[in-house]
Design a protein around this motif. Structure first.
Motif, short mmCIF file in Angstrom:
data_model
loop_
_atom_site.label_atom_id
_atom_site.label_comp_id
_atom_site.label_asym_id
_atom_site.label_seq_id
_atom_site.Cartn_x
_atom_site.Cartn_y
_atom_site.Cartn_z
N ARG A 37 6.98 8.55 -0.16
CA ARG A 37 7.38 7.53 0.91
C ARG A 37 8.75 7.29 0.99
NH1 ARG A 37 2.73 3.54 1.19
NH2 ARG A 37 1.09 5.08 1.25
N ALA A 41 11.33 8.03 4.62
CA ALA A 41 11.91 6.68 5.15
C ALA A 41 13.01 7.24 6.11
CB ALA A 41 12.53 5.81 4.35
N ASN A 42 12.90 6.75 7.51
CA ASN A 42 13.84 7.09 8.48
C ASN A 42 15.11 6.55 8.06
OD1 ASN A 42 11.74 8.10 10.07
ND2 ASN A 42 11.43 6.36 11.03
N GLY A 44 18.20 4.40 8.04
CA GLY A 44 18.58 3.09 8.70
C GLY A 44 17.51 2.17 8.19
N THR A 45 16.19 2.84 8.02
CA THR A 45 15.07 1.82 7.84
C THR A 45 15.09 1.74 6.11
OG1 THR A 45 13.91 2.80 9.75
CG2 THR A 45 12.43 1.58 8.14
N VAL A 46 14.92 0.59 5.90
CA VAL A 46 14.76 0.19 4.38
C VAL A 46 13.51 -0.52 4.18
CG1 VAL A 46 15.63 -0.93 2.32
CG2 VAL A 46 17.26 0.04 4.37
N ARG A 47 12.41 0.37 3.78
CA ARG A 47 11.11 -0.34 3.40
C ARG A 47 11.08 -0.78 1.93
NH1 ARG A 47 6.51 3.74 5.22
NH2 ARG A 47 5.10 1.99 4.11
N TYR A 48 11.86 -0.09 1.19
CA TYR A 48 11.68 -0.42 -0.44
C TYR A 48 13.31 -0.59 -0.83
CZ TYR A 48 7.07 1.74 0.62
OH TYR A 48 5.93 1.83 1.12
N LYS A 49 13.58 -1.18 -1.68
CA LYS A 49 14.70 -1.53 -2.51
C LYS A 49 15.09 -0.26 -3.41
CE LYS A 49 14.83 -6.52 -2.01
NZ LYS A 49 14.68 -7.73 -2.71
#
Length: 115
Positions: A37, A41-42, A44-49
């Protein structure tokens, strides 16, 4: 070492490869899911820190089903790899011992592992 049907043969070696794969994947699958995961991540996209954040978010939103997603295919993949490795190692080690080329010590195990 006395050779008996219980300590030699392909069925036992296959079982050893499969059982180690099942144990390893069941323990390590959540880490594999988090790694994938984070890598997926793309830009510029931040799903998780970070890693801990990913564990908490996946575990909190998807529960154990999310952390162990892909368990079956991963067990299958690793079983195939382990069977190849365990069968090769055990077969080479047994052949070397039976021919008397080496004693049961580190050089034997190293040679069998490299083959």
């Amino acid at each position: 070492m006395k050779h008996t049907p219980l300590n030699e043969g392909y069925p036992l070696r296959f079982a050893a490869g499969i059982s180690t794969a099942v144990a390893a994947v069941c323990i390590a699958q959540p880490t594999e899911v988090v790694k994938i995961r984070l890598q997926a991540a793309n830009a510029g996209t931040v799903r998780y820190k970070g890693t801990r954040s990913a564990y908490y978010k996946i575990g909190g939103t998807e529960c154990t089903r999310g952390l162990w997603a892909g368990l079956g295919p991963n067990i299958t993949r690793l079983s195939i790899c382990n069977i190849g490795e365990v069968v090769t190692y055990a077969t080479v080690k047994t052949a070397i011992l039976r021919r008397g080329w080496m004693n049961a010590a580190f050089p034997l195990h190293f040679t069998a592992a490299v083959c």
